[in-house]
Design an enzyme around this catalytic site. Sequence first.
Site, PDB file in Angstrom:
ATOM      1  N   LYS A   1      -9.470   3.543   7.020  1.00  0.00           N
ATOM      2  CA  LYS A   1      -9.379   2.160   7.501  1.00  0.00           C
ATOM      3  C   LYS A   1      -8.185   1.940   8.421  1.00  0.00           C
ATOM      4  CE  LYS A   1      -9.144   0.012   3.735  1.00  0.00           C
ATOM      5  NZ  LYS A   1      -8.206  -0.328   2.950  1.00  0.00           N
TER       6      LYS A   1
ATOM      7  N   ARG B   1      -8.640  -7.946  -1.837  1.00  0.00           N
ATOM      8  CA  ARG B   1      -8.950  -6.829  -2.721  1.00  0.00           C
ATOM      9  C   ARG B   1      -9.511  -7.309  -4.051  1.00  0.00           C
ATOM     10  NH1 ARG B   1      -5.323  -3.013  -0.252  1.00  0.00           N
ATOM     11  NH2 ARG B   1      -5.400  -0.945  -1.161  1.00  0.00           N
TER      12      ARG B   1
ATOM     13  N   ARG C   1      -3.807  13.951   2.727  1.00  0.00           N
ATOM     14  CA  ARG C   1      -2.827  13.038   3.331  1.00  0.00           C
ATOM     15  C   ARG C   1      -1.497  13.116   2.564  1.00  0.00           C
ATOM     16  NH1 ARG C   1      -4.333   6.747   3.657  1.00  0.00           N
ATOM     17  NH2 ARG C   1      -3.414   6.604   1.606  1.00  0.00           N
TER      18      ARG C   1
ATOM     19  N   ARG D   1       3.288   9.978   1.167  1.00  0.00           N
ATOM     20  CA  ARG D   1       3.387   8.590   0.707  1.00  0.00           C
ATOM     21  C   ARG D   1       3.584   8.577  -0.795  1.00  0.00           C
ATOM     22  NH1 ARG D   1      -1.169   4.280   2.491  1.00  0.00           N
ATOM     23  NH2 ARG D   1      -1.414   4.088   0.246  1.00  0.00           N
TER      24      ARG D   1
ATOM     25  N   ARG E   1      -5.941   4.398  -8.147  1.00  0.00           N
ATOM     26  CA  ARG E   1      -6.270   3.515  -7.019  1.00  0.00           C
ATOM     27  C   ARG E   1      -7.769   3.447  -6.798  1.00  0.00           C
ATOM     28  NH1 ARG E   1      -2.788   6.408  -3.067  1.00  0.00           N
ATOM     29  NH2 ARG E   1      -3.971   5.408  -1.422  1.00  0.00           N
TER      30      ARG E   1
HETATM   31  P1  ADP Z   1      -4.958   2.226   0.506  1.00  0.00           P
HETATM   32  O1  ADP Z   1      -5.748   1.667   1.645  1.00  0.00           O
HETATM   33  O2  ADP Z   1      -4.689   3.684   0.655  1.00  0.00           O
HETATM   34  O3  ADP Z   1      -5.468   1.824  -0.831  1.00  0.00           O
HETATM   35  P2  ADP Z   1      -2.881   0.246   1.050  1.00  0.00           P
HETATM   36  O4  ADP Z   1      -1.828   0.674   1.987  1.00  0.00           O
HETATM   37  O5  ADP Z   1      -3.885  -0.723   1.527  1.00  0.00           O
HETATM   38  O6  ADP Z   1      -3.521   1.591   0.520  1.00  0.00           O
HETATM   39  O7  ADP Z   1      -2.213  -0.368  -0.290  1.00  0.00           O
HETATM   40  C1  ADP Z   1      -1.279   0.358  -1.074  1.00  0.00           C
HETATM   41  C2  ADP Z   1      -0.990  -0.398  -2.377  1.00  0.00           C
HETATM   42  O8  ADP Z   1      -0.431  -1.710  -2.084  1.00  0.00           O
HETATM   43  C3  ADP Z   1      -2.210  -0.706  -3.238  1.00  0.00           C
HETATM   44  O9  ADP Z   1      -2.568   0.387  -4.068  1.00  0.00           O
HETATM   45  C4  ADP Z   1      -1.730  -1.936  -4.029  1.00  0.00           C
HETATM   46  O10 ADP Z   1      -0.883  -1.574  -5.099  1.00  0.00           O
HETATM   47  C5  ADP Z   1      -0.897  -2.692  -3.010  1.00  0.00           C
HETATM   48  N1  ADP Z   1      -1.726  -3.696  -2.275  1.00  0.00           N
HETATM   49  C6  ADP Z   1      -2.064  -3.661  -0.962  1.00  0.00           C
HETATM   50  N2  ADP Z   1      -2.847  -4.703  -0.613  1.00  0.00           N
HETATM   51  C7  ADP Z   1      -3.019  -5.431  -1.756  1.00  0.00           C
HETATM   52  C8  ADP Z   1      -3.755  -6.600  -2.079  1.00  0.00           C
HETATM   53  N3  ADP Z   1      -4.485  -7.255  -1.154  1.00  0.00           N
HETATM   54  N4  ADP Z   1      -3.709  -7.046  -3.355  1.00  0.00           N
HETATM   55  C9  ADP Z   1      -2.990  -6.426  -4.293  1.00  0.00           C
HETATM   56  N5  ADP Z   1      -2.298  -5.306  -4.066  1.00  0.00           N
HETATM   57  C10 ADP Z   1      -2.301  -4.796  -2.820  1.00  0.00           C
END
Ligand code: ADP
Length: 187
Positions: A13, A88, A127, A133, A144
């Site tokens: 994404k 989410r 990754r 990360r 996750r």
């Molecule tokens: P990925 O797309 O790899 O899951 P992101 O960079 O989008 O990772 O998000 C990393 C972490 O940040 C998530 O696992 C969560 O803990 C937190 N996070 C990101 N966006 C949200 C959201 N909209 N609501 C709650 N937690 C979030």
Amino acid sequence: MRIVFMGPPGAGKGTQAKIICSDVGIPQISTGEILRHAMESGSDLGKEAKSYVESGGLVPDAVVIGIVKERIQEPDCVKGYLLDGFPRTLDQADALKRMTEELGKPLDVALNLAVPQDELVKRLLDRAQKEGRPDDTEPVIKSRLKTYEEQTLPLVDYYKKEGILKEVDGLGSMEDITARIKSALGI
Ligand code: ADP
């Protein structure tokens, strides 16, 4: 154009979002990136988010909803924006619907990038080696993905019912996927 970009962790994404945003000329709003920056800077937001992010769970709805509500009202969002990683949860989706309607600027499209589970684990572990990360370790990746299935996957149906869902197959070369996304967006 106001876009919600959905898909499981590891679907690619972020990479695709950057390309689309620079083509359309709209900002990419990644809640994950906002939270990671906050964690790096050690701000109050960062301190609050840390334990959730590091365990692979979700930061509380009220926190991320507050971030997005402010962000989409910034001047660079007048022509639209792409939300990457938000909403989410169903509560986040409801909050987003309410705030966009209040602003008189509803969402145009919710794009779902679909990738099978076994491919995701492979990509995320790959990754992890390249980028390091902090939440890309195997147990956190599994957590996750589970969080995604339980809390975020229902949004696909939510946006189908809203009538703005577009599904894109996320398997293939980066260029192919970009082309599919562009055609789904009609750009
Ligand atoms: P990925 O797309 O790899 O899951 P992101 O960079 O989008 O990772 O998000 C990393 C972490 O940040 C998530 O696992 C969560 O803990 C937190 N996070 C990101 N966006 C949200 C959201 N909209 N609501 C709650 N937690 C979030």
